[in-house]
Motif scaffolding. Structure first.
Motif, PDB file in Angstrom:
ATOM      1  N   SER A 167     -35.549  35.698  12.049  1.00 46.85           N
ATOM      2  CA  SER A 167     -35.351  34.262  11.992  1.00 46.85           C
ATOM      3  C   SER A 167     -35.884  33.761  10.657  1.00 46.85           C
ATOM      4  N   ARG A 179     -25.468  29.768  15.724  1.00 47.32           N
ATOM      5  CA  ARG A 179     -25.275  28.520  14.992  1.00 47.32           C
ATOM      6  C   ARG A 179     -24.927  28.848  13.551  1.00 47.32           C
ATOM      7  N   CYS A 210     -41.742  28.866   3.565  1.00 48.25           N
ATOM      8  CA  CYS A 210     -42.640  28.410   4.616  1.00 48.25           C
ATOM      9  C   CYS A 210     -42.726  29.450   5.724  1.00 48.25           C
ATOM     10  N   PRO A 250     -27.426  34.702  14.205  1.00 47.53           N
ATOM     11  CA  PRO A 250     -27.787  35.033  15.582  1.00 47.53           C
ATOM     12  C   PRO A 250     -28.697  34.017  16.228  1.00 47.53           C
ATOM     13  N   ASN A 264     -37.467  29.738   5.365  1.00 42.04           N
ATOM     14  CA  ASN A 264     -38.368  29.198   6.379  1.00 42.04           C
ATOM     15  C   ASN A 264     -38.394  30.186   7.542  1.00 42.04           C
ATOM     16  N   PHE A 265     -39.551  30.865   7.713  1.00 40.65           N
ATOM     17  CA  PHE A 265     -39.639  31.953   8.681  1.00 40.65           C
ATOM     18  C   PHE A 265     -39.991  31.499  10.084  1.00 40.65           C
ATOM     19  N   ASN A 266     -39.215  31.983  11.046  1.00 32.42           N
ATOM     20  CA  ASN A 266     -39.536  31.883  12.462  1.00 32.42           C
ATOM     21  C   ASN A 266     -39.712  30.482  13.005  1.00 32.42           C
ATOM     22  N   THR A 267     -38.827  29.579  12.560  1.00 28.42           N
ATOM     23  CA  THR A 267     -38.851  28.250  13.137  1.00 28.42           C
ATOM     24  C   THR A 267     -38.074  28.261  14.457  1.00 28.42           C
ATOM     25  N   VAL A 268     -37.885  27.078  15.011  1.00 31.01           N
ATOM     26  CA  VAL A 268     -37.224  26.979  16.308  1.00 31.01           C
ATOM     27  C   VAL A 268     -35.811  27.572  16.217  1.00 31.01           C
ATOM     28  N   THR A 269     -35.551  28.505  17.077  1.00 34.24           N
ATOM     29  CA  THR A 269     -34.281  29.242  17.058  1.00 34.24           C
ATOM     30  C   THR A 269     -33.559  28.943  18.351  1.00 34.24           C
ATOM     31  N   LEU A 270     -32.363  28.399  18.233  1.00 32.66           N
ATOM     32  CA  LEU A 270     -31.657  27.876  19.395  1.00 32.66           C
ATOM     33  C   LEU A 270     -31.164  28.978  20.329  1.00 32.66           C
TER      34      LEU A 270
END
Lengths: 101, 399, 299
Positions: free
Chosen positions: A11, B213, C68, B222, B203-209
């Motif tokens: 992610s 998307r 970030c 993914p 931006n690493f590992n933010t909110v992932t739906l």
């Protein structure tokens, strides 16, 4: 056979506008700049720019005259409230859109 | 070079040889001499690393997560409640696919407080997704730490190297300390594909739906479940990767060859005892005694617990009459965790051995070889008569 | 003598993309935008769960143009420590390492890690944007929620306890720079963040951040509300540099002058509805006493 490319997915987001879509669609009121009152326009100089300074969404340009990117402007009204020359009016979005059609 | 040192120092030496760059640790018995040794290595200049004396274990793993994301080789160590305190962070490190290495000096968990050895701490983390390797003696500790750093950065999954608190961490044994140059040729420098970089921001590992998307370039990216699925696939593939790494290590250092399980007298055995850690070596004495009495029994030590080497274990135990799983942990309300995993690995076999479960050593209760002999003898004598519920060794219930 | 920062000379470079999910009129949007202008491109951010997480965007789109790492709620201070340690290990010593956390992630769940980072003298900037409640999760009370404020977890009586004085707690660690700022005074905020980038050691900046939905006021008044907090003497702009306290800007100019009554501030926001006359009187007394102490130089 040993797998050679692990971790194909992480992610990691890349920078770009419009994470929230066309946030201009959030607007209930739209800011309209009255160029007759706007200080930088009247003086022809780089002056004031309160609207640019206080805009939370970086949609105002620091130009003469200042312009507002309506595809992203959320219509918060801060620019109108903070303009020292009362040059920005918040008008009803729905009727503006109807006018344009 | 052969030295005589404690298990903790063996671990610290492995970390030094692996050139860890950022070390964060919080003291907790029985890990403390490990972190003390590392701070000595750093302060004396023997190890060029940033040593952060953090204010909690949760923060220790936070430092490692951040340092690893920033592109450096990170290490921490802990035990028991410290491991539990960083539980949230363990999940984070795995989901973020960070090649952090951590040593766990196994110790029981409160309540009530205990400082002595069992495996409840690392067993409680078996579902998190960290790779779990267990060392049975001091040589295996230093070797496994070095292999762990290479495995972690190969598969981008964090690895915990576990060894028995006190029984291994504080005892002294002779072992070979590899040369730095040898380790350098075995373990390449850490060069991640993605890291925190002002010249290439992300931006690493933010909110992932939940759903997929499109990204900024319009390509579908993914969702959460795909990322987690990829983790699981890579964990399963790590089995093969670790085999290869272990083979490479054996070629270079002349030791290894038992990446998944370490078997002793199992080939012609009718019965096999299974255990983790130093207990599997203690059982060898029992095996030898029983063999003298004509009982065809062997012992298997599980070295890689996660990912679970189910195929290797099923192959090793196929055709045996009875498998006796002795463990220092319990999935409360059910059965021993290793017992459950072994049973499910054996499920695929047409003919399955009878499997027994013994719980022992919790909170450091001493395990006497005589007790092991009695339990195993009973299991081998009447395998069918023992029920599918855990039995306990060493309880001293006051009637 | 450096030119005074103004809207005219302030850089036009933006480090945030528009079209993000921040609320309309969000005070944090202003704070973040200004702060990043002061920090510049050579910066790595650390962000715990908070409104900023959402502002910065959902995967795979980032509204922030800076690198970030998102981290767990309690760990900002430690994560910033880890980034700095990595930069030291890699010899990249000119990078700004900056944690941006909300009041919850700073004064409550995050205070332990922040305290540890301060005690260790970590080379980081920690910016707390204080919108005085857990806004991201729906306006629950936090340690910095002021007394009497209605939140979803203090829905009838309002918060019984006083606002936790986080800058004072952090100043007690003896770090070289502690400052307060406000979204309503973005140029002052810019200057303070800029200054922080030039100081060695831990730097802490506590930014008062008005929140239209959480504080219950119309979005166009974000700046007005923020200014009133300062003009009534409720939120003070100051710096503590190497232990020396100094009021700054609009707060400094209030010394010896008449302040607007606190009721002017309370009247602008629905969250103060439950304050009765007695409570307001007490608060006014406290504010008056605090300013008397400033006046006498006791602080």
């Amino acid at each position: 056979m040993v797998k050679s490319n692990y971790c194909k997915m992480i992610s990691r987001s890349k920078p770009g506008p419009g994470d929230g879509g066309n946030t201009g669609s959030w607007r209930v009121m739209r800011p309209i700049i009255n160029l007759d009152k706007c200080i930088p326009v009247k003086t022809g100089k780089k002056a004031c720019f309160n609207c640019w300074l206080y805009c939370p969404d970086c949609v105002v340009t620091k130009t003469i005259p200042p312009t507002i990117d309506l595809s992203f402007c959320k219509g918060c009204g801060i620019c109108a409230e903070e303009c020292p020359a009362d040059a920005i009016e918040m008008v009803d979005e729905a009727s503006q859109t109807a006018k344009e059609k | 070079m052969h030295i005589i040192e404690s298990g903790n120092v063996a671990a610290a030496t492995g970390v030094k040889l692996s050139r860890a760059q950022v070390i964060a640790a919080y003291p907790i018995t029985p890990q403390t001499p490990l972190t003390e040794k590392l701070s000595e290595f750093v302060e004396s200049g023997q190890l060029e690393a940033q040593y952060i004396p953090v204010e909690s274990e949760h923060s220790a793993m936070a430092v490692c997560i951040a340092a690893s994301t920033a592109g450096t080789r990170a290490f921490t160590a802990t035990s028991a409640n410290g491991l539990l305190y960083m539980n949230e962070q363990l999940h984070w490190a795995v989901g973020a696919r960070l090649p952090i290495v951590m040593c766990v000096a196994n110790r029981g968990i409160g309540a009530p407080w205990t400082v002595w050895n069992d495996h409840q701490d690392s067993m409680a983390q078996r579902d998190v997704g960290w790779i779990q390797l267990y060392a049975n003696d001091h040589q295996q500790i230093i070797d496994t730490v070095i292999k762990a750093f290479r495995l972690a950065q190969t598969v981008s999954i964090p690895v915990m190297v576990c060894y028995d608190g006190y029984l291994l961490s504080h005892t002294y044994m002779p072992f070979d300390r590899p040369e730095q140059s040898e380790v350098d040729s075995f373990l390449p420098a850490f060069a991640p594909k993605h890291f925190l970089d002002p010249d290439n921001p992300g931006n690493f590992n933010t909110v992932t739906l939940p759903d997929v998307r499109p990204g900024v370039d319009g390509v579908l990216e993914p969702g959460y479940i795909e990322i987690r699925h990829n983790l699981h696939q890579d964990l399963r593939a790590a089995l093969t990767s670790y085999e290869e790494i272990d083979r490479d290590f054996e070629k270079q250092f002349g030791r290894g060859g038992t990446p998944f399980v370490e078997e002793y007298r199992c080939d012609d055995a009718r019965f096999v005892a299974v255990a983790i850690g130093s207990l599997s070596y203690q059982l060898r004495d029992v095996i030898d005694t029983m063999r003298e009495d004509g009982i065809a029994i062997g012992v298997m030590g599980v070295q890689m617990y996660r990912p679970f080497p189910d195929e290797a274990i099923a192959r090793a135990l196929a055709g045996k009459e009875c498998v006796v799983v002795l463990e220092k942990a319990l999935s409360y309300g059910n059965q021993g965790p290793l017992y459950g995993d072994i049973k499910s690995a054996l499920y695929r076999l047409e003919e399955r051995p009878v499997v027994h479960n013994y719980i022992l050593g919790l909170g450091g209760r001493e395990i006497k070889t005589q007790q092991l002999l009695e339990a195993l003898t009973e299991s081998c004598t009447k395998p069918q008569a023992i029920e599918d519920t855990p039995r306990w060794i060493g309880l001293k219930l006051q009637e | 003598m450096a030119e005074k920062t103004s809207a005219i000379n302030l850089t036009e470079e933006e480090f945030v993309h528009p079209g993000n999910r921040a609320c309309s009129g969000c005070g944090l949007s202003i704070v973040y935008r200004m702060g990043l202008k002061a920090l510049g491109k050579n910066t790595i951010l650390v962000v715990p769960p908070s409104c900023l997480t959402v502002l910065q965007g959902l995967y795979p789109v980032a509204s922030t143009k800076l690198p970030c790492v998102n981290v767990t709620f309690a760990s900002s201070g430690a994560a910033a420590t880890g980034v700095r340690a990595a930069m030291k290990a890699l010899g990249k010593n000119d990078v700004n390492v900056v944690a941006w956390a909300g009041d919850g992630g700073t004064s409550d769940i995050g205070i332990q890690a922040l305290s540890g980072a301060c005690e260790r003298g970590e080379e980081i900037i920690y910016i707390c944007y204080d919108n005085e409640a857990y806004m991201n999760t729906g306006v629950q009370r936090s340690g910095t929620t002021p007394q009497g404020v209605l939140t979803t977890t203090t829905p009838i009586k309002g918060k019984l306890q006083v606002k936790k004085d986080v800058p004072a707690i952090i100043a007690a660690h003896g770090i070289p720079y502690v400052a307060t700022a406000s979204a309503a005074f973005p140029l002052d905020l810019y200057d303070k963040v800029k200054k922080a980038t030039t100081i060695s050691g831990p730097k802490y900046i506590h930014v008062h951040t008005p929140c239209p939905p959480g504080w219950a006021f119309e979005s166009r008044y974000t700046i007005k509300v923020g200014k009133l907090a300062v003009e009534t003497g409720l939120f003070d702009l100051y710096e503590i540099e190497n232990g020396t306290f100094r009021l700054t800007g609009p707060s400094e100019r209030l010394l010896g002058k008449e302040r607007r009554p606190v009721t002017d501030y309370f009247a602008t926001q629905g969250r103060f509805k439950s304050l009765d006359a007695e409570a307001v009187r007490k608060i006014q007394q406290q504010v008056d006493a605090k300013w008397a102490a400033y006046q006498s130089g006791a602080v």
